[in-house]
Design a protein around this motif. Sequence first.
Motif, PDB file in Angstrom:
ATOM      1  N   LYS A   1       0.851  -1.188   0.000  1.00 54.94           N
ATOM      2  CA  LYS A   1       0.000   0.000   0.000  1.00 54.94           C
ATOM      3  C   LYS A   1       0.886   1.236   0.000  1.00 54.94           C
ATOM      4  O   LYS A   1       2.025   1.192   0.469  1.00 54.94           O
TER       5      LYS A   1
ATOM      6  N   GLY B   1       1.649   4.653   1.600  1.00 51.54           N
ATOM      7  CA  GLY B   1       1.363   5.394   2.837  1.00 51.54           C
ATOM      8  C   GLY B   1       1.890   6.807   2.732  1.00 51.54           C
ATOM      9  O   GLY B   1       2.459   7.193   1.711  1.00 51.54           O
ATOM     10  N   ARG B   2       1.692   7.586   3.812  1.00 55.78           N
ATOM     11  CA  ARG B   2       2.178   8.969   3.831  1.00 55.78           C
ATOM     12  C   ARG B   2       3.699   9.020   3.679  1.00 55.78           C
ATOM     13  O   ARG B   2       4.252   9.919   3.083  1.00 55.78           O
TER      14      ARG B   2
ATOM     15  N   ARG C   1       8.262  -1.239   6.162  1.00 54.21           N
ATOM     16  CA  ARG C   1       8.391   0.006   5.407  1.00 54.21           C
ATOM     17  C   ARG C   1       9.859   0.318   5.189  1.00 54.21           C
ATOM     18  O   ARG C   1      10.728  -0.314   5.758  1.00 54.21           O
TER      19      ARG C   1
END
Lengths: 154, 159
Positions: free
Chosen positions: A120, A122-123, A154
């Motif tokens: 995904k 993300g910020r 991440r």
Amino acid sequence: MSEEKLVAKIAAEYVGRETGLGEPLEIEKGAVRRFAEAIFDGNNPLYRDADFASQTIYGGIPMPPAFLTTNMPSGSERDFDIPLPLTRRVRGGDELIFYRPIKVGDTIRANTRILSIEEKEGRSGKMIFITTETNYYNQHGELCMTNKVTVVKR
Amino acid sequence: MAYLKSTKHGGVILLPQLYFEDVKEGMEIPCLEVGPITTEHLVRWACAAGDYNPIHYDQEFARSQGLPTVIVHGPFKLSLLARMLLAWGGPNSFLRRISCRYTAIDVPGNTLFCRGRVKARRVLGQEKLVDCEIWMENQKGEVTVKGEATIILPSREER
């Protein structure tokens, strides 16, 4: 190969894999007491007084709910050495379901299965979410607890 | 029934029991305040829970992972929320389900406030279930865990 394709390829290979029932763990009285102390509940007679605990619905000293989340070799994506391109790791969430009490003296075995591996945005850039499900069985083969864990790379 | 128990030290412990009939929708669960959290607490948890990820005790390693310092274990925070629920429910309550999302980090120095509210009460077969919204806030007012739980309570009719 692009990173997206790589994650999809790894997901196709790893989702559904299981550890199988591993080495059993006995729930020890001293371990339960130290766990209760770690959660500032060391004076709770339920976790230290077998006579008191035997009068409750548990019929003995119960395991505090999260005792097994990380106390067994099986229990998360770490059981699988998934070759993901990201190394930073945080635990995103847990979902514990209890079907019957686990008590001091019980012997528990666990099986972990990979439910999903998804990438995904993300910020702070790309993140990979890995969800596993671990089922915990007692010495009678009864399912006592399930934990669904989400780990974020991440 | 409240449990009265003579201890080996001669004192008496009183643990009040909550009953299904005592619970109302919207009711607040008594807040459990813990802290300020120290690195000693994190080490105690690491040993008790067998979670030796160095992001929880090695500052240099934690920083190399993009974190400001060592952080409180997610399942530690879940455990404190579970403790809040079971302290409220009493010794004959049973936690059926607890789910938590760790929405922000907590670091040593933080004080943690475990909170909850009753969303619904329902009967399923023989079981009297109470569904709760649960969350954790720190002293800065940040919500660092969001979750849900279901606890099974005894009924006054079964006494």
